[in-house]
Design a protein around this motif. Structure first.
Motif, mmCIF file in Angstrom:
data_model
loop_
_atom_site.group_PDB
_atom_site.id
_atom_site.type_symbol
_atom_site.label_atom_id
_atom_site.label_comp_id
_atom_site.label_asym_id
_atom_site.label_seq_id
_atom_site.Cartn_x
_atom_site.Cartn_y
_atom_site.Cartn_z
ATOM 1 N N VAL A 118 19.769 26.203 -0.251
ATOM 2 C CA VAL A 118 20.701 25.762 0.795
ATOM 3 C C VAL A 118 22.136 25.915 0.291
ATOM 4 O O VAL A 118 22.437 25.605 -0.867
ATOM 5 C CB VAL A 118 20.413 24.286 1.174
ATOM 6 N N ASP A 119 23.036 26.421 1.149
ATOM 7 C CA ASP A 119 24.429 26.538 0.739
ATOM 8 C C ASP A 119 25.407 25.828 1.665
ATOM 9 O O ASP A 119 26.608 25.850 1.439
ATOM 10 C CB ASP A 119 24.845 28.004 0.556
ATOM 11 N N SER A 120 24.885 25.186 2.720
ATOM 12 C CA SER A 120 25.757 24.370 3.578
ATOM 13 C C SER A 120 24.909 23.273 4.206
ATOM 14 O O SER A 120 23.702 23.430 4.379
ATOM 15 C CB SER A 120 26.427 25.216 4.661
ATOM 16 N N VAL A 121 25.554 22.151 4.533
ATOM 17 C CA VAL A 121 24.840 20.993 5.060
ATOM 18 C C VAL A 121 25.593 20.418 6.254
ATOM 19 O O VAL A 121 26.825 20.266 6.207
ATOM 20 C CB VAL A 121 24.680 19.885 3.993
ATOM 21 N N VAL A 122 24.849 20.105 7.325
ATOM 22 C CA VAL A 122 25.392 19.331 8.443
ATOM 23 C C VAL A 122 24.933 17.885 8.237
ATOM 24 O O VAL A 122 23.743 17.595 8.293
ATOM 25 C CB VAL A 122 24.903 19.858 9.801
ATOM 26 N N MET A 123 25.892 17.002 7.944
ATOM 27 C CA MET A 123 25.604 15.577 7.761
ATOM 28 C C MET A 123 25.842 14.863 9.091
ATOM 29 O O MET A 123 26.924 14.990 9.682
ATOM 30 C CB MET A 123 26.543 14.959 6.728
ATOM 31 N N THR A 124 24.873 14.104 9.555
ATOM 32 C CA THR A 124 25.067 13.359 10.796
ATOM 33 C C THR A 124 24.759 11.888 10.555
ATOM 34 O O THR A 124 24.013 11.526 9.645
ATOM 35 C CB THR A 124 24.176 13.886 11.932
ATOM 36 N N ASN A 125 25.347 11.047 11.382
ATOM 37 C CA ASN A 125 25.103 9.613 11.269
ATOM 38 C C ASN A 125 25.456 8.919 12.582
ATOM 39 O O ASN A 125 26.118 9.496 13.448
ATOM 40 C CB ASN A 125 25.914 9.007 10.107
ATOM 41 N N ALA A 126 24.997 7.685 12.702
ATOM 42 C CA ALA A 126 25.455 6.791 13.758
ATOM 43 C C ALA A 126 26.538 5.904 13.154
ATOM 44 O O ALA A 126 26.397 5.431 12.025
ATOM 45 C CB ALA A 126 24.296 5.941 14.275
ATOM 46 N N ALA A 127 27.631 5.701 13.875
ATOM 47 C CA ALA A 127 28.763 4.964 13.317
ATOM 48 C C ALA A 127 29.434 4.111 14.380
ATOM 49 O O ALA A 127 29.346 4.392 15.573
ATOM 50 C CB ALA A 127 29.783 5.943 12.719
ATOM 51 N N GLY A 128 30.101 3.078 13.917
ATOM 52 C CA GLY A 128 30.919 2.253 14.796
ATOM 53 C C GLY A 128 32.323 2.821 14.883
ATOM 54 O O GLY A 128 32.895 3.238 13.871
#
Length: 292
Positions: A118-128
């Motif tokens: 892997v050479d790139s990452v999409v980071m996702t989250n739930a946030a306030g």
């Protein structure tokens, strides 16, 4: 995971097991398509993994040295295959510092994905959302973060095979990726025909598991935070350390304005993430398709 030798050995053993599973299924871990992308799916956003084609699914519990997801909304498995013509390694659920794992355990999958190509990452989250111009249901590109967890995954003995001793964090969230996401967002509409509202701001990462007090939220907002959550910063530090490009996307599930704070539950967070999912999926699919 106390010595550098054992940590690197564990990374290699985990990646070797995943590679063996891919080979058994006929899905070789080699691809000529670049980039090979990792997708880390946060609370309520895991359904994106169902879109992966030619998929091999591996439960975290089967992978040597992997922690196990214990939080509702995190399925706890790798889904590996093809999405929009790209090879993807999808984390359907992540690990959190508040679950009792060390920060090195939390970021372990990032190094494993790097080992797998892997050479790139999409980071996702739930946030306030702490920025008063945001509203619940918006998506926010992460331009920067505040590490308020009180910890760092790189503390301890250094292994040069993993990365530099003092990695630069000035461009942790890739500028060109953010520009591409903004461009693609203008082509995304919801079921009612409304265009996607794509915000951008600073993510404040806290240890949790408590939601913050009004005074704490006011402090974070004054420090420059636009959104607050309990993940992502450690993983992004590890990704930068490993030389991976990062696109960060927060699903704003509630408004966390200190002076106007109302009670919040995890069920509410997951419910809003579920409602936002179609817009989120459309944007991420477009990004995976277009990124070079």
């Amino acid at each position: 995971m106390h010595s550098t030798q054992s940590y690197m050995k564990q990374i290699k053993e985990a990646s070797a097991y995943i590679t063996s599973r891919l080979n058994e299924s006929g899905l070789s871990n080699t691809t000529k398509t670049k980039p090979v992308m990792g997708l880390v799916l946060g609370s309520g956003l895991g359904d994106m993994a169902e879109l992966v084609e030619q998929a091999v699914t591996i439960n975290y519990s089967e992978i040597p040295h992997f922690p196990v997801s214990t939080v509702e909304g995190h399925a706890g498995r790798f889904v590996i295959g093809t999405l929009e013509g790209k090879r993807v390694f999808v984390m359907q659920g992540r690990f959190h510092y508040y679950e009792g794992y060390s920060m090195k355990q939390v970021v372990f999958p990032i190094y494993v994905m790097k080992q797998l190509g892997v050479d790139s990452v999409v980071m996702t989250n739930a946030a306030g959302g702490m920025n008063r111009t945001f509203k619940a249901g918006d998506l926010m590109l992460i331009s920067d973060h505040l590490n308020m967890t009180g910890d760092n995954p790189l503390i301890g003995p250094h292994d040069a095979e993993l990365g530099a001793r003092f990695p630069d964090m000035s461009k942790a969230y890739d500028y060109e990726y953010r520009q591409l996401a903004h461009k693609l967002a203008r082509e995304v509409y919801d079921a009612a025909g409304n265009p996607l509202v794509l915000q951008e701001g600073v993510y404040s990462g806290i240890a949790g598991p408590t939601y913050m007090t009004p005074g704490e939220l006011t402090m974070l907002a004054r420090l420059g935070g636009d959104a607050v959550g309990m993940s992502t910063v450690g993983e992004t530090i590890a990704a930068s350390h490993a030389g991976l490009k990062v696109l960060g996307i927060s699903c704003i599930t509630d408004m966390a304005i200190g002076e106007e704070l109302e009670p919040l539950s995890h069920e509410q967070v997951v419910a809003v993430a579920n409602r936002t999912k179609p817009k989120f999926i459309s944007l991420v699919r477009a990004f995976v398709r277009e990124v070079k």
